[in-house]
Design a protein around this motif. Sequence first.
Motif, short mmCIF file in Angstrom:
data_model
loop_
_atom_site.label_atom_id
_atom_site.label_comp_id
_atom_site.label_asym_id
_atom_site.label_seq_id
_atom_site.Cartn_x
_atom_site.Cartn_y
_atom_site.Cartn_z
N UNK A 45 0.81 -1.20 0.00
CA UNK A 45 0.00 0.00 0.00
C UNK A 45 0.85 1.26 0.00
N UNK A 46 0.27 2.33 -0.48
CA UNK A 46 0.96 3.62 -0.53
C UNK A 46 0.85 4.33 0.81
N UNK A 47 1.90 5.00 1.18
CA UNK A 47 1.92 5.82 2.38
C UNK A 47 1.01 7.03 2.13
N UNK A 48 0.21 7.37 3.14
CA UNK A 48 -0.66 8.54 3.00
C UNK A 48 0.17 9.80 2.82
N UNK A 49 -0.41 10.77 2.14
CA UNK A 49 0.25 12.04 1.90
C UNK A 49 0.49 12.76 3.22
N UNK A 50 1.74 13.06 3.54
CA UNK A 50 2.04 13.75 4.81
C UNK A 50 1.31 15.08 4.98
N UNK A 51 0.97 15.75 3.89
CA UNK A 51 0.28 17.04 4.01
C UNK A 51 -1.11 16.90 4.65
N UNK A 52 -1.66 15.69 4.69
CA UNK A 52 -2.94 15.46 5.36
C UNK A 52 -2.84 15.74 6.86
N UNK A 53 -1.61 15.75 7.37
CA UNK A 53 -1.40 15.87 8.81
C UNK A 53 -0.70 17.18 9.18
N UNK A 54 -0.89 18.20 8.35
CA UNK A 54 -0.25 19.51 8.56
C UNK A 54 -0.89 20.31 9.68
N UNK A 55 -2.16 20.10 9.94
CA UNK A 55 -2.89 20.89 10.92
C UNK A 55 -2.51 20.44 12.34
N UNK A 62 4.64 15.87 15.43
CA UNK A 62 5.51 14.81 14.92
C UNK A 62 4.85 13.94 13.87
N UNK A 63 3.53 14.04 13.71
CA UNK A 63 2.81 13.15 12.79
C UNK A 63 3.25 13.36 11.35
N UNK A 64 3.22 14.60 10.88
CA UNK A 64 3.60 14.87 9.49
C UNK A 64 5.04 14.41 9.20
N UNK A 65 6.03 14.75 10.04
CA UNK A 65 7.39 14.27 9.76
C UNK A 65 7.51 12.74 9.77
N UNK A 66 6.69 12.07 10.57
CA UNK A 66 6.72 10.60 10.58
C UNK A 66 6.21 10.04 9.26
N UNK A 67 5.13 10.62 8.72
CA UNK A 67 4.63 10.18 7.42
C UNK A 67 5.63 10.52 6.32
N UNK A 68 6.34 11.65 6.46
CA UNK A 68 7.38 11.99 5.50
C UNK A 68 8.52 10.96 5.57
N UNK A 69 8.86 10.51 6.77
CA UNK A 69 9.89 9.48 6.93
C UNK A 69 9.48 8.18 6.24
N UNK A 70 8.20 7.83 6.36
CA UNK A 70 7.70 6.62 5.71
C UNK A 70 7.77 6.74 4.19
N UNK A 71 7.52 7.93 3.68
CA UNK A 71 7.64 8.16 2.24
C UNK A 71 9.10 8.13 1.80
N UNK A 94 -1.40 -5.72 10.71
CA UNK A 94 -0.39 -5.02 9.94
C UNK A 94 0.78 -5.94 9.61
N UNK A 95 1.35 -5.73 8.43
CA UNK A 95 2.48 -6.54 7.99
C UNK A 95 3.78 -6.06 8.62
N UNK A 96 3.99 -4.76 8.61
CA UNK A 96 5.22 -4.15 9.11
C UNK A 96 4.90 -2.75 9.62
N UNK A 97 5.91 -2.05 10.11
CA UNK A 97 5.71 -0.66 10.53
C UNK A 97 5.21 0.19 9.35
N UNK A 98 5.66 -0.11 8.15
CA UNK A 98 5.22 0.65 6.98
C UNK A 98 3.70 0.62 6.82
N UNK A 99 3.07 -0.48 7.15
CA UNK A 99 1.62 -0.60 7.03
C UNK A 99 0.90 0.47 7.85
N UNK A 100 1.45 0.82 8.99
CA UNK A 100 0.83 1.83 9.86
C UNK A 100 0.66 3.16 9.15
N UNK A 101 1.51 3.42 8.16
CA UNK A 101 1.51 4.71 7.47
C UNK A 101 0.70 4.68 6.17
N UNK A 102 0.06 3.55 5.88
CA UNK A 102 -0.83 3.47 4.72
C UNK A 102 -2.26 3.80 5.12
#
Length: 153
Positions: A45-55, A62-71, A94-102
């Motif tokens: 699966x694709x990692x969600x767009x980090x900009x969704x967590x800008x607010x 720390x949420x947006x930078x974590x999604x950026x790290x996953x990307x 979940x399969x791996x930590x990456x799954x958490x960011x999808x």
Amino acid sequence: MKARFLAVAAVLALGVIAAAPAKKTAPRKAVPAAASACAACAERGAVLDPSLFSDTRRFEPEVKPAYEAARQYPAMLDRLHCFCECQESMTHRHKTLLTCFTSTHAAGCGICIREALLAKELKDKGMPDDQVENTVESVFKTDGHKPTQGHPG
């Protein structure tokens, strides 16, 4: 509080989706993999767009930078066990930590966020994947968790 809100919102969204009548549509064309997808990863699966967590009124800073790290490092996060126990969960599976960011799962989970940010910090410093994996595991592993299985590649 935010994690609880996200969990309730997710359950409500699933109920709305499940309750919606099925529409007959033409077969969809194959969509190319997102730039954040990793061809060799267990998680496809694709990692969600980090900009969704800008607010930062809705999400911890720390949420947006974590999604950026996953990307930025999907293959690295795919090597890591998520120690919030979402892999063992009958709900998440979940399969791996990456799954958490999808999904929005990681947005409400401090463990997922801290694991991803630590992995990014270590990768940015040039640490090899095996050492990143061992370091993250040594920081987050608790009694009862099996050792991370490692990645074949």
